[in-house]
Write a protein that holds these residues in place. Structure first.
Motif, short mmCIF file in Angstrom:
data_model
loop_
_atom_site.label_atom_id
_atom_site.label_comp_id
_atom_site.label_asym_id
_atom_site.label_seq_id
_atom_site.Cartn_x
_atom_site.Cartn_y
_atom_site.Cartn_z
N ASP A 167 0.81 -1.20 -0.13
CA ASP A 167 -0.18 0.19 0.08
C ASP A 167 0.99 1.27 0.07
O ASP A 167 0.25 2.28 0.35
N THR A 168 2.08 1.01 -0.39
CA THR A 168 2.93 2.17 -0.49
C THR A 168 2.68 3.31 -1.50
O THR A 168 1.90 2.82 -2.68
N PRO A 169 2.51 4.71 -1.10
CA PRO A 169 1.82 5.43 -2.10
C PRO A 169 2.64 5.70 -3.36
O PRO A 169 4.06 5.50 -3.41
N PRO A 170 2.54 5.95 -4.67
CA PRO A 170 3.21 5.83 -5.45
C PRO A 170 4.35 6.89 -5.68
O PRO A 170 5.33 6.45 -6.15
N ALA A 171 4.31 7.82 -5.22
CA ALA A 171 5.63 8.80 -5.05
C ALA A 171 6.85 8.17 -4.32
O ALA A 171 7.86 8.33 -4.47
N ASP A 172 6.33 7.49 -3.17
CA ASP A 172 7.27 6.69 -2.48
C ASP A 172 7.93 5.36 -3.09
O ASP A 172 9.10 5.05 -2.69
N VAL A 173 7.02 4.90 -3.97
CA VAL A 173 7.50 3.83 -4.97
C VAL A 173 8.64 4.35 -5.84
O VAL A 173 9.63 3.80 -5.84
#
Length: 283
Positions: A167-173
């Motif tokens: 469930d990591t936010p896209p920016a953090d990915v």
């Protein structure tokens, strides 16, 4: 001869109208940039630096392979990567076996690796990729969830460089991909702390330490213990009142002395030698 006001010369139709001066308390806004001048870069506040993921002109983009058995998840990650400057997706794998095959063929910089996949799970696929001399430079970023913590340690031993929660936010990915591609490890404190608890709860009896801490200085032991707790270089520097350059020097020496490939393997050493448990007792 009477004084007469000078005649007002009419402005030709092809001349631009005069620029109206704004009042002193309202400076004019500059909104137009010339074709040969790039737009002004607006600095971000010091406490919230922007994530830099764009490759420079002289550096190729980060090549990413996505491995997940769910087509929607693979497609979402691929779109995210392909729409990020400085990154490009080089393939998708629905099984661990496909991930190994594509890694050998495409030689990506980073593999986003799911753990649960048919034919060959992500842990075994990671082990094969990292053990193969042809793909040993490929970095594996494992996708995990809190209910899969028992696999995290196995993935570390297999050679994984980092972990992302599903469930990591896209920016953090994107940040994680950039960090791993640059040669750093990414171990979220939330994952690391649970890994420590799992390792302490289920130790392997009679297992000899894989490596010795002989030759490691007291300061390096402190740094290693903080790495095992999931602290970043910046946080370690603040905790020990050192500069970040000094912290990097200590980590480099630890990698050499312990024959570790990266930061993730330093965490393994901390677990296997009992350093983590010792630090908890002395806390």
């Amino acid at each position: 001869m009477t004084d007469e006001a000078p005649a007002r010369v009419p402005v030709a139709d092809d001349q631009p109208p005069a620029r109206v001066q704004a009042t002193d308390d309202r400076p004019p806004a500059r909104v137009q940039a010339t074709d040969d001048r790039p737009p002004v870069r607006v600095p971000v506040a010091d406490d919230q630096p922007p994530v830099r993921v764009q490759a420079t002109d002289d550096r190729p983009p980060v090549r990413v392979l996505v491995a997940d058995d769910q087509a929607m998840v693979r497609g979402s990650f691929r779109v995210l990567v392909d729409h990020t400057p400085g990154m490009t997706a080089v393939g998708e794998a629905a099984t661990g076996a496909e991930a190994v095959e594509l890694a050998r063929r495409e030689r990506p910089d980073v593999v986003l690796m799911d753990i649960r996949m048919p034919e060959l799970d992500g842990i075994e696929a990671t082990r094969r990729i990292c053990a193969d001399p042809d793909t040993s430079r490929v970095r594996v970023l494992v996708l995990t969830t809190f209910d899969l913590d028992e696999y995290v340690y196995a993935a570390l031993r297999a050679g994984a460089t980092g972990f992302l929660l599903k469930d990591t936010p896209p920016a953090d990915v994107l940040t994680a991909i950039g960090v791993v591609a640059a040669g750093e490890s990414l171990l979220a404190p939330s994952v690391t702390s649970r890994l420590i608890a799992e390792f302490a709860r289920r130790p392997e009896p009679g297992r000899p330490p894989a490596r010795s801490l002989d030759g490691v200085t007291d300061r390096e032991l402190e740094v290693l213990g903080l790495i095992a707790r999931g602290l970043s270089n910046t946080e370690i520097a603040q905790h020990l009142h050192l500069s970040q350059a000094t912290v990097k020097t200590h980590i480099g020496r630890l990698l050499a002395k312990l024959r570790a490939r990266d930061r993730a393997q330093l965490v393994i050493v901390a677990y296997e030698t009992g350093l983590v448990d010792a630090r908890r007792r002395n806390a």
